[in-house]
Write a protein that holds these residues in place. Structure first.
Motif, mmCIF file in Angstrom:
data_model
loop_
_atom_site.group_PDB
_atom_site.id
_atom_site.type_symbol
_atom_site.label_atom_id
_atom_site.label_comp_id
_atom_site.label_asym_id
_atom_site.label_seq_id
_atom_site.Cartn_x
_atom_site.Cartn_y
_atom_site.Cartn_z
ATOM 1 N N GLU A 214 0.964 -1.094 0.094
ATOM 2 C CA GLU A 214 0.234 0.023 -0.189
ATOM 3 C C GLU A 214 0.945 1.192 -0.019
ATOM 4 O OE1 GLU A 214 -3.518 1.072 2.721
ATOM 5 O OE2 GLU A 214 -1.536 1.557 3.632
ATOM 6 N N THR A 215 0.616 2.246 -0.860
ATOM 7 C CA THR A 215 1.157 3.485 -0.853
ATOM 8 C C THR A 215 -0.037 4.648 -0.605
ATOM 9 O OG1 THR A 215 1.178 3.922 -3.220
ATOM 10 C CG2 THR A 215 3.062 2.585 -2.217
ATOM 11 N N ALA A 216 0.342 5.929 -0.726
ATOM 12 C CA ALA A 216 -0.604 6.886 -0.639
ATOM 13 C C ALA A 216 -1.206 6.908 -2.031
ATOM 14 C CB ALA A 216 -0.009 8.244 -0.527
ATOM 15 N N ASN A 217 -0.644 6.664 -3.124
ATOM 16 C CA ASN A 217 -0.997 6.531 -4.500
ATOM 17 C C ASN A 217 -1.633 5.196 -4.980
ATOM 18 O OD1 ASN A 217 -0.787 9.320 -5.111
ATOM 19 N ND2 ASN A 217 1.533 8.946 -5.242
ATOM 20 N N THR A 218 -1.452 4.082 -4.222
ATOM 21 C CA THR A 218 -2.220 2.899 -4.741
ATOM 22 C C THR A 218 -3.601 3.152 -5.037
ATOM 23 O OG1 THR A 218 -0.445 1.521 -3.489
ATOM 24 C CG2 THR A 218 -2.495 0.579 -4.269
ATOM 25 N N PRO A 252 -6.945 3.828 -0.872
ATOM 26 C CA PRO A 252 -7.255 3.534 0.467
ATOM 27 C C PRO A 252 -6.046 4.176 1.416
ATOM 28 C CG PRO A 252 -6.664 1.729 -0.668
ATOM 29 C CD PRO A 252 -7.019 2.702 -1.533
ATOM 30 N N GLY A 253 -4.866 4.281 0.947
ATOM 31 C CA GLY A 253 -3.894 4.849 1.778
ATOM 32 C C GLY A 253 -4.035 6.141 1.950
ATOM 33 N N ARG A 254 -4.781 7.086 1.618
ATOM 34 C CA ARG A 254 -4.618 8.419 1.712
ATOM 35 C C ARG A 254 -5.387 8.786 3.244
ATOM 36 N NH1 ARG A 254 -5.449 10.834 -4.391
ATOM 37 N NH2 ARG A 254 -3.401 9.984 -5.237
ATOM 38 N N ARG A 255 -6.501 8.511 3.515
ATOM 39 C CA ARG A 255 -7.211 8.790 4.444
ATOM 40 C C ARG A 255 -8.197 7.738 5.050
ATOM 41 N NH1 ARG A 255 -11.061 13.923 4.218
ATOM 42 N NH2 ARG A 255 -11.852 12.959 6.032
ATOM 43 N N GLY A 256 -8.826 7.921 6.346
ATOM 44 C CA GLY A 256 -9.882 7.102 6.372
ATOM 45 C C GLY A 256 -9.625 5.973 7.600
ATOM 46 N N PRO A 257 -10.536 5.560 8.193
ATOM 47 C CA PRO A 257 -10.446 4.668 9.471
ATOM 48 C C PRO A 257 -10.395 3.192 8.505
ATOM 49 C CG PRO A 257 -12.569 5.034 9.249
ATOM 50 C CD PRO A 257 -11.910 6.297 8.324
ATOM 51 N N ALA A 258 -10.008 2.073 9.776
ATOM 52 C CA ALA A 258 -10.190 0.783 8.990
ATOM 53 C C ALA A 258 -11.647 0.358 8.459
ATOM 54 C CB ALA A 258 -9.932 -0.029 10.210
ATOM 55 N N ALA A 259 -11.676 -0.108 7.341
ATOM 56 C CA ALA A 259 -13.183 -0.523 6.834
ATOM 57 C C ALA A 259 -12.880 -1.426 5.853
ATOM 58 C CB ALA A 259 -13.620 1.078 6.239
ATOM 59 N N ASP A 260 -14.095 -2.143 5.564
ATOM 60 C CA ASP A 260 -14.369 -3.012 4.466
ATOM 61 C C ASP A 260 -15.260 -2.650 3.263
ATOM 62 O OD1 ASP A 260 -13.039 -5.196 5.942
ATOM 63 O OD2 ASP A 260 -14.744 -5.858 6.756
ATOM 64 N N PHE A 261 -14.763 -2.823 2.091
ATOM 65 C CA PHE A 261 -15.635 -2.264 0.961
ATOM 66 C C PHE A 261 -15.974 -3.695 0.298
ATOM 67 C CE2 PHE A 261 -13.161 1.202 2.424
ATOM 68 C CZ PHE A 261 -14.166 2.391 2.230
ATOM 69 N N PHE A 262 -17.240 -3.972 -0.159
ATOM 70 C CA PHE A 262 -17.721 -5.215 -0.551
ATOM 71 C C PHE A 262 -18.086 -4.598 -2.007
ATOM 72 C CE2 PHE A 262 -18.176 -6.375 3.777
ATOM 73 C CZ PHE A 262 -17.156 -7.337 3.871
ATOM 74 N N TYR A 263 -17.280 -4.784 -3.013
ATOM 75 C CA TYR A 263 -17.958 -4.181 -4.418
ATOM 76 C C TYR A 263 -19.036 -4.934 -4.963
ATOM 77 C CZ TYR A 263 -13.692 -1.376 -3.840
ATOM 78 O OH TYR A 263 -12.553 -0.787 -3.369
ATOM 79 N N ASP A 264 -19.945 -4.352 -5.599
ATOM 80 C CA ASP A 264 -21.083 -4.775 -6.343
ATOM 81 C C ASP A 264 -20.593 -4.810 -7.849
ATOM 82 O OD1 ASP A 264 -23.550 -5.645 -7.356
ATOM 83 O OD2 ASP A 264 -24.573 -4.191 -6.440
ATOM 84 N N LEU A 265 -20.262 -6.032 -8.132
ATOM 85 C CA LEU A 265 -19.979 -6.145 -9.723
ATOM 86 C C LEU A 265 -20.988 -6.102 -10.663
ATOM 87 C CD1 LEU A 265 -16.838 -8.422 -9.505
ATOM 88 C CD2 LEU A 265 -17.030 -6.235 -8.867
ATOM 89 N N GLY A 266 -22.179 -6.623 -10.190
ATOM 90 C CA GLY A 266 -23.387 -6.671 -11.169
ATOM 91 C C GLY A 266 -23.222 -7.232 -12.358
ATOM 92 N N ASP A 267 -23.603 -6.711 -13.346
ATOM 93 C CA ASP A 267 -23.251 -7.154 -14.965
ATOM 94 C C ASP A 267 -22.460 -6.260 -15.678
ATOM 95 O OD1 ASP A 267 -25.415 -9.098 -14.272
ATOM 96 O OD2 ASP A 267 -26.713 -7.474 -14.666
ATOM 97 N N HIS A 268 -21.245 -6.059 -14.841
ATOM 98 C CA HIS A 268 -20.146 -5.055 -15.629
ATOM 99 C C HIS A 268 -19.045 -5.835 -16.268
ATOM 100 C CE1 HIS A 268 -22.034 -1.616 -13.786
ATOM 101 N NE2 HIS A 268 -21.950 -2.085 -12.547
ATOM 102 N N GLY A 269 -19.458 -6.935 -16.560
ATOM 103 C CA GLY A 269 -18.212 -7.685 -17.229
ATOM 104 C C GLY A 269 -17.514 -8.564 -16.227
ATOM 105 N N ARG A 270 -16.500 -9.195 -17.129
ATOM 106 C CA ARG A 270 -15.786 -10.269 -16.019
ATOM 107 C C ARG A 270 -15.133 -9.708 -14.879
ATOM 108 N NH1 ARG A 270 -10.030 -11.044 -19.021
ATOM 109 N NH2 ARG A 270 -9.821 -12.774 -17.535
ATOM 110 N N PRO A 271 -15.054 -10.395 -13.767
ATOM 111 C CA PRO A 271 -14.810 -10.124 -12.559
ATOM 112 C C PRO A 271 -13.142 -9.870 -12.496
ATOM 113 C CG PRO A 271 -15.274 -12.393 -12.218
ATOM 114 C CD PRO A 271 -15.672 -11.986 -13.680
ATOM 115 N N TYR A 272 -13.111 -8.984 -11.612
ATOM 116 C CA TYR A 272 -11.437 -8.853 -11.395
ATOM 117 C C TYR A 272 -11.283 -7.640 -10.280
ATOM 118 C CZ TYR A 272 -11.351 -4.331 -14.068
ATOM 119 O OH TYR A 272 -11.486 -2.857 -14.240
#
Length: 669
Positions: A214-218, A252-272
């Motif tokens: 992780e870096t500030a620009n990741t 994520p390396g710029r600011r904010g507390p610990a957290a989880d983000f679960f992305y909703d991929l929906g029908d946006h093509g192949r998962p990655y």
């Protein structure tokens, strides 16, 4: 040319220490308790309610580690095709420890420079870094710090494949992970296969958990316009991606507390999901359609988040986690039908894009990354890899490389005792040659109906639960071979089945047959759960006198004495301990707590000033910051009585929490 070899890597590592022999009778944390999930649709809501586990049994806790790190050789399997080099820790859950891009010399994962266990796993011990294979229930897998079975098989073109497998005892599922690097491939392939050999549906929990630098620009890139955001307020929010509340959460390396983000991929093509740096390059993970969920976890930029990362990885080794799962959030279990097999293929590699595209507008970023991914690892290649891996899944292993645990073999023998051959697999065998010391007594119980009995001063080494084991144990205890040890295990089996009165009766019979610390301790847990603190304290004191050198029992005894309002007895117990226990961080924390309750502020001050380092501090545990401010409040209140709220605020301002004690998972404490 692609190769597979065995080797070792030497890492400064803390010893795992002995396993805790006390059965984990206290309920597992319920991550659903009080969860506000109004944003969940019907499918997710059903998954959130399904598959709850209240007990860690038959596993025991792994809490015997410390923080003394010594250079330690670790056994690894190494895959290499001249483009990528992968190192796999065979004694530690098959963790993919390193994935290096050889032409650039770039390490794609967070290759942890140390191996420091910490209390973040289901069984307590967990370590950061690499790619782990999480199966079981919510939390880091119970198999993350145990060996796996491993063997070599070969693809029809001669490509060597590392196949790893194990038996997961909570759900009684069989899983395998195959890794291979085809000649000329810029990605490492992983074939994951989970089999439900049972006659009932089983809750499935799986997350491929990937630690990356992780870096500030990741920037985290995934094909999503929204995400489920989960923080320590126990609320599941739905937010926009990339910007929510004026903050671009894809950095994520710029600011904010610990957290989880679960992305909703929906029908946006192949998962990655990709983690790309300031130059537009970095790690990418993709998969076949079986993995619909993607997640980001960040430790956050607070002092506590930074301290946790330094605790786990040493100074200057910040990391974040990107993950993938068949489920959309990590709070869900999926219903896996009886007899079902689920499998998918994942691919991991180095992806590079124009940095202007990666760090530009979201739509353009996703388009550029998606195009680069299609060139790096075409979706058709993953589909073909899955078809071939599926066709070879039942092929017998060629060269055996490593031996895992004997629990799969033991469970196979138990089932075959009842005419059930559902754990006989040719591709992932559980042979009798894998049965070790922890399983030998249970083999004797299956074969002869007799459970060998150790001396009462020796703690039990392992446990079994479930209807079939309970039936065998009940017969053994009720028959001529019944003794204190049989009744002890009958009690554990009954307790796991939810029959607490019957468990109490069994442990009482164990005590009647032979006074032993283990039945006393188990009865004390029932007293504690029933609210009889004094009875629990007395039983634990008696048990501790019989096994004073068992640190796990010391910790439980001190905890209950403090809860029961007997801090003086807790301090007296500490004073009688051997030096090794006296200096253990968890015991020093409890000693300080007892000193504060007893009014011995001088003793508490000495402990706090010396520094208390709790080896097994739990994620989210507030014991250290609570201890610090409790001491300063009690000192300020001495002679003047209770403090008003304004005085408490002033004390916190005048005595800020030292960095040494700041492991808070959110900014406000």
């Amino acid at each position: 040319m692609s190769t597979l070899e065995l080797s070792t890597v030497t890492v400064p590592a803390a010893s795992m220490g002995p396993a805790n022999p006390l059965p984990p009778l206290r309920r597992l944390r319920d991550f659903h308790a009080g969860l506000e999930a109004g944003v969940a649709d019907a499918e997710m809501a059903a998954n959130l309610e399904y598959g709850h586990v209240t007990s860690l049994l038959p596993y025991t806790l792994q809490d015997g580690y410390d923080r003394e790190r010594l250079d330690t050789p670790l056994r690894v399997a190494v895959l290499d095709n001249g483009i990528l080099r992968a190192e796999v820790l065979l004694d530690l859950g098959g963790r993919l420890y390193s994935l290096r891009h050889l032409p650039s010399g770039r390490e794609l994962l967070h290759r942890n420079p140390i191996l420091q266990p910490a209390n973040l796993g289901l069984r307590n011990a967990w370590f950061a870094g690499g790619i782990e294979w999480n199966i079981g229930t919510i939390g880091h897998t119970p198999l993350g710090c145990t060996p796996v079975h491993a063997a070599r098989i070969d693809r029809p073109d001669g490509t060597p494949v590392l196949r790893m497998w194990e038996f997961e005892r909570l759900r009684e599922l069989v899983y395998s992970v195959e890794l291979w690097l085809p000649d000329g491939s810029p990605v490492l392939y992983a074939h994951v296969r989970v089999v439900n050999p049972n006659q009932e549906d089983a809750p499935l929990y799986w997350w491929t958990n990937i630690a990356v630098p992780e870096t500030a620009n990741t920037r985290i890139v995934t094909p999503a316009d929204s995400a489920y955001h989960f923080t320590y307020d126990n609320v599941l929010h739905r937010i926009r991606v990339p910007v929510a509340g004026g903050i671009d959460e894809t950095y994520p390396g710029r600011r904010g507390p610990a957290a989880d983000f679960f992305y909703d991929l929906g029908d946006h093509g192949r998962p990655y999901i990709a983690a790309l740096d300031a130059d537009g390059a970095g790690f990418v993970q993709t998969s076949t359609a079986g993995l619909r969920g993607r997640k980001l976890f960040r430790w956050g930029t607070s002092i506590g988040g930074r301290n946790w990362q330094e605790w786990l990885s040493g100074p200057g080794a910040g990391y974040l986690e990107v993950q993938a799962s068949p489920a959309r959030t990590q709070l869900e279990h999926l219903r896996m039908p009886a007899g079902a097999t689920w499998s998918w293929v994942e691919a991991f590699g180095l992806l590079a894009c124009d940095p202007a595209d990666v760090h530009g507008r979201w739509a353009g970023t996703r388009a550029a990354v998606g195009e680069a991914l299609d060139a790096l690892a075409p979706a058709e290649a993953l589909d073909a890899a899955l078809a071939l891996a599926t066709a070879q899944a039942d092929e017998a292993p060629g060269r055996l490389l490593h031996r895992g645990t004997g629990w799969g073999a033991l469970q196979r023998r138990l089932r075959e005792h009842h005419g059930d051959r559902s754990l006989r697999f040719t591709g992932t065998p559980f042979g009798d040659d894998t049965i070790g010391r922890d399983q030998q007594s249970w083999v004797r119980l299956i074969d002869s109906g007799y459970l060998p009995t150790p001396a009462p001063e020796l703690p039990p080494a392992s446990y079994t639960v479930g209807p079939a084991w309970r039936e065998l144990l009940e017969k053994a205890a009720a028959g001529a071979s019944g003794n204190w040890f049989s009744w002890l295990h009958v009690g554990v089996s009954r307790y796991h089945a939810g029959d607490t009165p019957a468990a109490r009766a069994a442990w009482t019979r164990s005590l009647g047959a032979q006074v032993n610390a283990w039945a006393l301790r188990n009865l004390a847990v029932l007293d504690l759960l029933g609210g009889d603190l004094m009875a629990a304290a007395e039983r634990l004191l008696s048990a501790h006198r019989m096994a004073p050198r068992l640190r796990a029992l010391t910790v439980e005894t001190l905890e209950v004495l403090i809860i029961a309002g007997r801090p003086g007895d807790a301090l007296s117990t500490v004073d009688r301990l051997d030096q090794e226990q006296r200096w253990h961080g968890r015991i020093r924390l409890l000693e300080c707590h007892a000193a504060l309750d007893f009014g011995d502020l001088a003793r508490a001050k000495r402990l706090l000033d010396d520094g208390i380092v709790v080896d097994d501090l739990r994620e989210g545990e507030d014991a250290l910051d609570t201890l610090w401010w409790t001491y300063h409040e009690k000192r300020a209140a001495a002679g003047i009585g209770p403090l008003d709220p304004a005085a408490r605020v002033r004390i916190r301002r005048e005595h800020p929490l030292p960095c040494l004690y700041d492991y808070r998972m959110h900014e406000t404490g």
